[in-house]
Scaffold this motif. Structure first.
Motif, PDB file in Angstrom:
ATOM      1  N   PHE A   1      41.779  23.684  61.942  1.00 49.70           N
ATOM      2  CA  PHE A   1      42.672  23.483  63.085  1.00 49.70           C
ATOM      3  C   PHE A   1      43.280  24.816  63.534  1.00 49.70           C
ATOM      4  O   PHE A   1      43.566  25.022  64.716  1.00 49.70           O
ATOM      5  N   LEU A   2      43.455  25.769  62.602  1.00 53.32           N
ATOM      6  CA  LEU A   2      43.964  27.085  62.983  1.00 53.32           C
ATOM      7  C   LEU A   2      42.894  27.903  63.707  1.00 53.32           C
ATOM      8  O   LEU A   2      43.186  28.633  64.655  1.00 53.32           O
TER       9      LEU A   2
ATOM     10  N   GLN B   1      54.710  30.919  67.508  1.00 53.83           N
ATOM     11  CA  GLN B   1      53.342  30.567  67.094  1.00 53.83           C
ATOM     12  C   GLN B   1      52.331  31.065  68.125  1.00 53.83           C
ATOM     13  O   GLN B   1      51.295  31.647  67.777  1.00 53.83           O
ATOM     14  N   HIS B   2      52.646  30.844  69.404  1.00 57.62           N
ATOM     15  CA  HIS B   2      51.740  31.297  70.464  1.00 57.62           C
ATOM     16  C   HIS B   2      51.670  32.820  70.500  1.00 57.62           C
ATOM     17  O   HIS B   2      50.584  33.397  70.690  1.00 57.62           O
TER      18      HIS B   2
ATOM     19  N   ASN C   1      40.527  26.592  65.560  1.00 53.91           N
ATOM     20  CA  ASN C   1      40.472  26.006  66.891  1.00 53.91           C
ATOM     21  C   ASN C   1      41.646  26.461  67.745  1.00 53.91           C
ATOM     22  O   ASN C   1      41.517  26.679  68.958  1.00 53.91           O
ATOM     23  N   TYR C   2      42.806  26.608  67.116  1.00 59.46           N
ATOM     24  CA  TYR C   2      43.995  27.063  67.834  1.00 59.46           C
ATOM     25  C   TYR C   2      43.789  28.486  68.349  1.00 59.46           C
ATOM     26  O   TYR C   2      44.130  28.795  69.498  1.00 59.46           O
TER      27      TYR C   2
ATOM     28  N   ARG D   1      49.382  34.052  67.944  1.00 66.61           N
ATOM     29  CA  ARG D   1      47.996  33.821  68.382  1.00 66.61           C
ATOM     30  C   ARG D   1      47.569  34.889  69.387  1.00 66.61           C
ATOM     31  O   ARG D   1      46.461  35.439  69.302  1.00 66.61           O
TER      32      ARG D   1
ATOM     33  N   ASP E   1      41.928  25.868  71.702  1.00 71.98           N
ATOM     34  CA  ASP E   1      41.648  24.432  71.747  1.00 71.98           C
ATOM     35  C   ASP E   1      42.730  23.733  72.570  1.00 71.98           C
ATOM     36  O   ASP E   1      43.840  24.238  72.726  1.00 71.98           O
ATOM     37  N   TYR E   2      42.402  22.545  73.086  1.00 69.30           N
ATOM     38  CA  TYR E   2      43.299  21.830  74.003  1.00 69.30           C
ATOM     39  C   TYR E   2      44.321  21.006  73.211  1.00 69.30           C
ATOM     40  O   TYR E   2      43.969  20.316  72.262  1.00 69.30           O
ATOM     41  N   ARG E   3      45.573  21.051  73.686  1.00 68.41           N
ATOM     42  CA  ARG E   3      46.630  20.248  73.049  1.00 68.41           C
ATOM     43  C   ARG E   3      47.332  19.337  74.022  1.00 68.41           C
ATOM     44  O   ARG E   3      48.067  18.444  73.620  1.00 68.41           O
TER      45      ARG E   3
ATOM     46  N   ASN F   1      47.344  29.990  78.258  1.00 67.73           N
ATOM     47  CA  ASN F   1      47.449  30.392  76.853  1.00 67.73           C
ATOM     48  C   ASN F   1      46.803  31.748  76.577  1.00 67.73           C
ATOM     49  O   ASN F   1      46.809  32.214  75.435  1.00 67.73           O
TER      50      ASN F   1
END
Length: 487
Positions: free
Chosen positions: A473-474, A446-447, A476-477, A450, A481-483, A405
């Motif tokens: 949550f954004l 989205q990625h 952390n994203y 980021r 953060d792990y998904r 990521n």
């Protein structure tokens, strides 16, 4: 001035400071201030002479007492030299701590300074001349005092000391104090110190008793040693370690706190260039030890330890903490300003150190360290090396997720698929299917958003993102953060 006046002045001078004024007035012209100064000087001289006479009196008194003490007959045991003891009965009483038997075996007037050669021990190779070697038992000479001190037989130890046992004899290269500290026998340690044991005695291998306080249970021994003059910055002969190095290497936060209170030097380097902080970070750590070492480093940093000091191979504390996979410690070092991209002599940054050990330390949460390093601006893996990293780190999907990521796009091909073993793929099928699907599809919008924001904030992510006015949550994203999948 006439000869008569000169003679009178000389007699007045010999008479002392009391006639200084009359002598001065009859010979020279002085101001009142000068006369006062001369009288003060005479008074100081007289007090100095008095102190000299008093000191001479005390010195003479001390010498007389010393000579008298030399003439006092001592116990016979104090005159006797250490003797070899092969009596099994005596050895059995000493090794079992049988005080009643020892009282019979060591009557008044006998010597307690017996040298015992233990039977057995560890096997070692020994040279027998002309290139011949043989396995023999490694035997070290000892004494009843050492045995009782090392085994915690305080009553027997006290009895031997009363019988005149010498506290600092070391037939096997260590004193009884070394034995008691190595075995964490605090009561025996204090007893020896009270009877005059040298708190800084150096063993045959160059260590003081404080250097043998290597476990949490040795804390009381360390405290007694310092109370009786233990050298807080004493060095070992071989490694040049201080007690603070030893405590840090063994993960002993209570010892660290104690030593710092007694003025331990926090940034002394040993022969390998390690400070106590480096020593703590470089020590291999099991899962149950991580918090102890974290606490040790926390105390050292609070005391002003320099986290930029490197060892002989240019390893920083961060290099070492990554290698030993202590995530909390890595977070602590980064929060205190550790540099994520410092290179060692091999040209490796902390990121290289963590990736090399991921497969061995999965239980230590290596993904937390990879994530923290990237969020603090660490260099990334060269894209061409990603299949190799995937091969060695595939058992930690979270580590792979964080790494991947950090890129805007990935050239996934069959080499990637072959890098993951069938067993690992089966265990983490959903995750690796999401990775391999990127062979045919681009990364999500989205990625990509980021990635661009992370690139803009590179090196400041850890400080800026928590302050952004956006949902948690954004945040952390943004901080990887792990998904459990790649998109």
């Amino acid at each position: 001035m006439s000869a008569v006046e000169s003679s009178k002045a000389g007699r007045d001078s010999d008479a002392g400071g009391g006639k200084l004024s009359s002598m001065s007035k009859g010979s020279f012209v002085f101001t009142s201030m000068a006369l006062h100064s001369l009288e003060a000087d005479a008074d100081i001289l007289e007090r100095h002479r008095y102190k000299q006479r008093l000191a001479s009196h005390h010195l003479l008194s001390y010498r007389l007492k010393k000579e008298a003490s030399k003439r006092v007959p001592l116990r016979s045991s104090m005159f006797l030299k250490p003797a070899m003891c092969q009596d099994v009965v005596i050895q059995n009483a000493v090794y079992t701590g049988n005080l009643e038997a020892m009282q019979r075996l060591f009557p008044r007037g006998s010597t307690a300074n017996l040298i015992i050669e233990p039977q057995g021990g560890e096997m070692r190779w020994a040279a027998r001349g002309e290139g011949l070697w043989s396995l023999t038992y490694e035997q070290e000479l000892t004494m009843p005092l050492h045995i009782t001190a090392g085994r915690g037989f305080a009553d027997c130890l006290k009895f031997l000391l009363q019988r005149g046992a010498s506290v600092d004899l070391a037939p096997g290269g260590i004193t009884a104090l070394h034995e008691s500290c190595a075995n964490c026998e605090s009561e025996c340690t204090k007893l020896l110190l009270v009877h005059g044991a040298n708190a800084n005695a150096v063993s045959e291998d160059g260590r003081m008793p404080l250097h043998l306080c290597t476990t949490p249970e040795s804390f009381e021994c360390a405290k007694h040693l310092l109370q009786y003059g233990g050298a807080i910055n004493g060095r070992t002969v071989d490694e040049d370690d201080t007690p603070l190095h030893v405590a840090a290497r063994n993960g002993l936060p209570n010892h660290i706190e104690l030593y710092l209170r007694y003025g331990a030097a926090v940034d002394k380097q040993n022969d390998e260039g390690l400070t106590p902080l480096n020593a703590a970070c470089s020590q291999p750590q099991e899962l149950q030890d991580l918090q102890r070492y974290f606490k040790v480093c926390q105390l050292l940093l609070k005391a002003g330890a320099d986290l930029h000091t490197t060892d002989q191979d240019k390893h920083t504390p961060l290099h070492m903490a990554c290698k030993n996979v202590n995530a909390d410690l890595v977070d602590l070092l980064l929060a205190n300003g550790a540099c994520v991209n410092n290179m060692d002599y091999g040209g490796e940054a902390p990121m290289h150190n963590i990736l090399k050990v991921v497969c061995y330390k999965i239980a230590h949460s290596p993904e937390r360290i990879v994530r923290a390093l990237l969020n603090h601006g660490s260099i990334r893996v060269w894209p061409g090396a990603l299949p190799m990293v995937l091969k060695h780190c595939s058992e930690s999907p979270r580590t792979i997720e964080v790494l991947l990521n950090a890129y805007s796009h990935l050239k996934v091909n069959d080499t990637w698929v072959e890098a993951v073993s069938p067993e690992v793929f089966k265990e983490h099928k959903e995750f690796y299917e999401s990775v391999f699907s990127l062979q045919l599809t681009p990364r999500s919008l989205q990625h990509l958003a980021r990635y661009r924001l992370r690139a803009f904030l590179e090196g400041r992510l850890d400080k800026v993102v928590p302050q952004l006015h956006m949902p948690t949550f954004l945040k952390n994203y943004l901080l990887l953060d792990y998904r459990g999948y790649i998109h």
